[in-house]
Design an enzyme around this catalytic site. Structure first.
Site, PDB file in Angstrom:
ATOM      1  N   GLU A 164      34.918 -51.301 -82.160  1.00 25.78           N
ATOM      2  CA  GLU A 164      35.671 -50.468 -81.241  1.00 25.78           C
ATOM      3  C   GLU A 164      36.459 -49.250 -81.268  1.00 25.78           C
ATOM      4  O   GLU A 164      35.431 -48.324 -80.802  1.00 25.78           O
ATOM      5  CB  GLU A 164      35.664 -51.046 -79.980  1.00 25.78           C
ATOM      6  CG  GLU A 164      34.531 -52.116 -79.763  1.00 25.78           C
ATOM      7  CD  GLU A 164      34.077 -53.365 -80.325  1.00 25.78           C
ATOM      8  OE1 GLU A 164      35.577 -54.178 -81.292  1.00 25.78           O
ATOM      9  OE2 GLU A 164      33.554 -54.767 -80.379  1.00 25.78           O
ATOM     10  N   HIS A 218      33.690 -61.200 -68.891  1.00 26.91           N
ATOM     11  CA  HIS A 218      32.977 -60.183 -69.379  1.00 26.91           C
ATOM     12  C   HIS A 218      32.049 -60.155 -67.915  1.00 26.91           C
ATOM     13  O   HIS A 218      30.844 -59.260 -67.458  1.00 26.91           O
ATOM     14  CB  HIS A 218      31.584 -61.207 -70.195  1.00 26.91           C
ATOM     15  CG  HIS A 218      31.846 -60.964 -71.395  1.00 26.91           C
ATOM     16  ND1 HIS A 218      32.777 -60.139 -71.772  1.00 26.91           N
ATOM     17  CD2 HIS A 218      31.764 -62.166 -72.246  1.00 26.91           C
ATOM     18  CE1 HIS A 218      32.687 -60.278 -73.488  1.00 26.91           C
ATOM     19  NE2 HIS A 218      32.243 -62.089 -73.123  1.00 26.91           N
TER      20      HIS A 218
END
Lengths: 322, 323
Positions: free
Chosen positions: B51, B120
């Site tokens: 990322e 999440h």
């Protein structure tokens, strides 16, 4: 391709200019004329100059917190650099960046950076753009040995090699990450060893020998331009001064004999003696060059001091592009 | 008008912008649909799970003439790239004095309600709002998902697109053709007179349903969708509150330093709007815990229609704010 005399003289001039620029920056900071932190590049001049001598203006570089040398080597204007250090509107960043954020996109210098390792992903992105454009331009990422302990180093090497990006990673291993010796930070102190793990060519070079740096960089740049992907070039060097200073230079913590030994390997003295031995430089040439550098620096300071401070009413300018 | 889902609207936006401008490229570990087939591997870049490098590469490529779209997938994964978001993307234009533009779109899903537990199920809008330097879109309908994402891709700044997972299956009318929604313009999703409810993302839909239910009791709720959090169209919200005198903000992030807090402050510190308030401002937010997994716990953590309705009744029942 071996540099000709005028190219060699220009390399020497830039190395002297970088050294004197940063020695001046230290004095100006101590006198309180400029602000923030200064990270001098003194001692490492051969790397920026040796690498950038192989670059065109359309090639891109990213730099570090110790970035003045990369700016000068890539062709930035020392008057606008100085104005930035003075926090004035004619500085490269209109006084918003200072020493650690100097950039000159017009010459392909995509920015110094206050975060160790942060320039690697940005350089990889520039390399991706250059690859997609299909021209033979390349990107070069300068970083220190400290960055090798950052995740961004490993992510950038992996993806760049995976995608065969036209990129050269130039590690300036100056033996210290901030104030800690490399052996206290890395199990493997030869940074070049990481190249194999990412499937790229790695080469280690004496970072105080500008001609050796140039030769090795040139090979890496040729590979990048020829579609052979990235290389890792490790330049072994040493910074003569402290990691960083604010109001005053901090006390020296490194062994005196170590500093003395590296100063004997002064990259500028080495090039001078080499050029003299080859009959390409006389003592009067050298004196004239030194005088010109001092004149240029005085002019840069005068330019900076004549430039106004930014107007606080413009504080929101440059936040967002139209 | 044809109806498509929120997820289809997002895919359409990307595909249309890829067709419109060949400088648009995509970077991510996974993409919905099959963009590779139409646009090829040079522009549709399947990446390692890295990322930080993706986030930073987009800046480098953006400064060199491309318009990258980085798909972080879940916002959770963007936290791995904090340096590139916080120290680079949000500051790079300003700190270099506006020398270059960085036309990058960062996409990610947000939100809870799917049993995905703490990591999440996050909605960290305000973390990015706080940075100054990132634009932020937060669509709540399929039409806005398409129109805002197209604007984000065309924008010459880093824009974060927060795409609420619970909206993916929501179907709604989306105009044919090049449907573009400008950044920084809120939408009055339902007109009303008694109370203003600002709903973010999924909770815009929940606020509208609550307003329908309360209309049966004769309560007239005005529902506003800010649509973009940066720039925030605060004037549309202030105008509504000056009319209704009451404000409830619904946001599935925890309340501390949230987008809801920011909206409340922007209302309270404006003299004309403050003077029109007839009740204290109410925030309906998640409980300040990492979102728990077990359904009864997750339901207790997140806002729902009962809590929205209760907040509306509180502001209606409140004694008028003294002059």
């Amino acid at each position: 391709m071996t540099p000709n005399r005028s190219e060699l003289i220009e390399m020497l001039r830039k190395m002297i200019l970088i050294r004197e620029f940063d020695e001046l920056a230290i004095r100006l900071r101590t006198e309180g004329k400029i602000y923030g932190a200064i990270h001098p590049y003194v001692g490492q001049e051969a790397i920026a100059v040796g690498v950038c001598a192989g670059l065109a203006s359309a090639d891109r570089i990213t730099s570090t917190h110790r970035g003045h040398g990369h700016c000068i080597a890539k062709g930035a204007d020392i008057r606008r650099m100085m104005a930035e250090l003075f926090g004035r509107v004619d500085g490269y960043c209109r006084g918003k960046g200072g020493s650690m954020h100097i950039a000159d996109f017009s010459v392909g210098m995509l920015g110094a950076n206050g975060i160790v390792g942060a320039g690697l992903p940005i350089a990889a992105g520039a390399a991706l753009a250059l690859q997609l454009d299909g021209k033979s331009n390349v990107a070069v990422c300068f970083f220190g040995d400290g960055a090798v302990a950052e995740g961004e180093f490993h992510e950038a090497l992996n993806i760049s090699s995976l995608w065969t990006l036209p990129l050269v990673f130039v590690c300036e291993n100056n033996q210290y990450g901030a104030n800690n010796p490399v052996a206290a930070q890395h199990r493997v102190t030869d940074v070049v060893a990481h190249a194999g793990g990412y499937g790229m060519v790695g080469q280690s070079v004496d970072g105080n020998d500008v001609l050796a740096v140039h030769r090795v960089a040139r090979e890496a740049l040729d590979r990048a331009r020829g579609g052979e992907g990235p290389s890792l070039v490790e330049c072994k060097t040493y910074r003569w001064h402290f990691h960083a200073m604010r109001q005053t230079p901090p006390p020296e913590t490194r062994p005196a004999d170590e500093i003395a030994e590296w100063k004997r390997r002064d990259p500028i003295a080495r090039l001078v003696s080499d050029l003299k031995a080859r009959g390409l430089l006389s003592e009067s040439d050298l004196e004239r060059m030194h005088r010109q550098v001092q004149t240029d620096l005085r002019e840069a300071v005068a330019f900076a001091e004549a430039s106004p401070f930014p107007d606080p009413k413009d504080i929101l300018a440059d936040m967002f592009a139209a | 008008m044809r109806e498509i889902s929120f997820a289809q609207a997002l895919d359409e936006a990307v595909a249309e912008e890829m067709r419109r401008d060949d400088r648009v490229i995509m970077l991510g570990t996974d993409f919905t649909g099959d963009p590779l087939k139409e646009f090829g591997p040079a522009r549709v870049r399947y990446t390692p799970i890295s990322e930080s490098v993706l986030t930073g590469m987009a800046l480098g490529a953006g400064a060199c003439g491309f318009r990258p779209i980085v798909n972080w997938r879940m916002v959770t994964f963007s936290f791995v790239a904090m340096d590139q978001i916080v120290n680079q993307a949000s500051k790079i234009r300003y700190m270099f004095g506006g020398q270059a533009d960085f036309p990058v779109t960062y996409r990610c899903t947000t939100g809870g309600g799917s049993g995905s537990a703490a990591q999440h199920s996050q909605s960290p809008y305000s973390m990015w709002m706080h940075l100054a330097g990132l634009k932020i879109i937060l669509p709540a309908t399929p039409a806005d998902a398409k129109g805002l994402l197209k604007s984000a891709i065309r924008d010459n700044n880093p824009v974060v697109s927060f795409e609420c997972s619970r909206l993916n299956a929501v179907v709604g009318a989306v105009p044919e053709g090049d449907h573009v929604v400008p950044l920084g313009v809120a939408r009055v999703a339902r007109a009303g007179t008694d109370v203003t409810v600002v709903g973010l993302a999924y909770y815009l839909q929940e606020a509208l349903k609550t307003a329908d239910e309360m209309a049966r009791d004769g309560i007239s709720v005005e529902v506003i969708d800010p649509r973009t959090l940066v720039p925030l169209d605060v004037e549309t919200i202030r105008a509504s509150v000056r009319k209704t005198g009451r404000l409830v903000v619904v946001d599935e992030a925890p309340p501390t330093c949230s987008a809801a807090s920011e909206i409340a402050a922007l209302i309270a510190e404006d003299a004309a709007t403050f003077g029109a308030l007839r009740a204290p401002i109410q925030r309906v937010c998640a409980v300040a815990v990492p979102v728990p997994y077990s359904p009864p716990l997750e339901n207790a953590a997140l806002p729902d229609r009962a809590r929205i309705a209760a907040a509306i009744r509180r502001v209606l029942d409140a004694a008028p704010v003294p002059a």
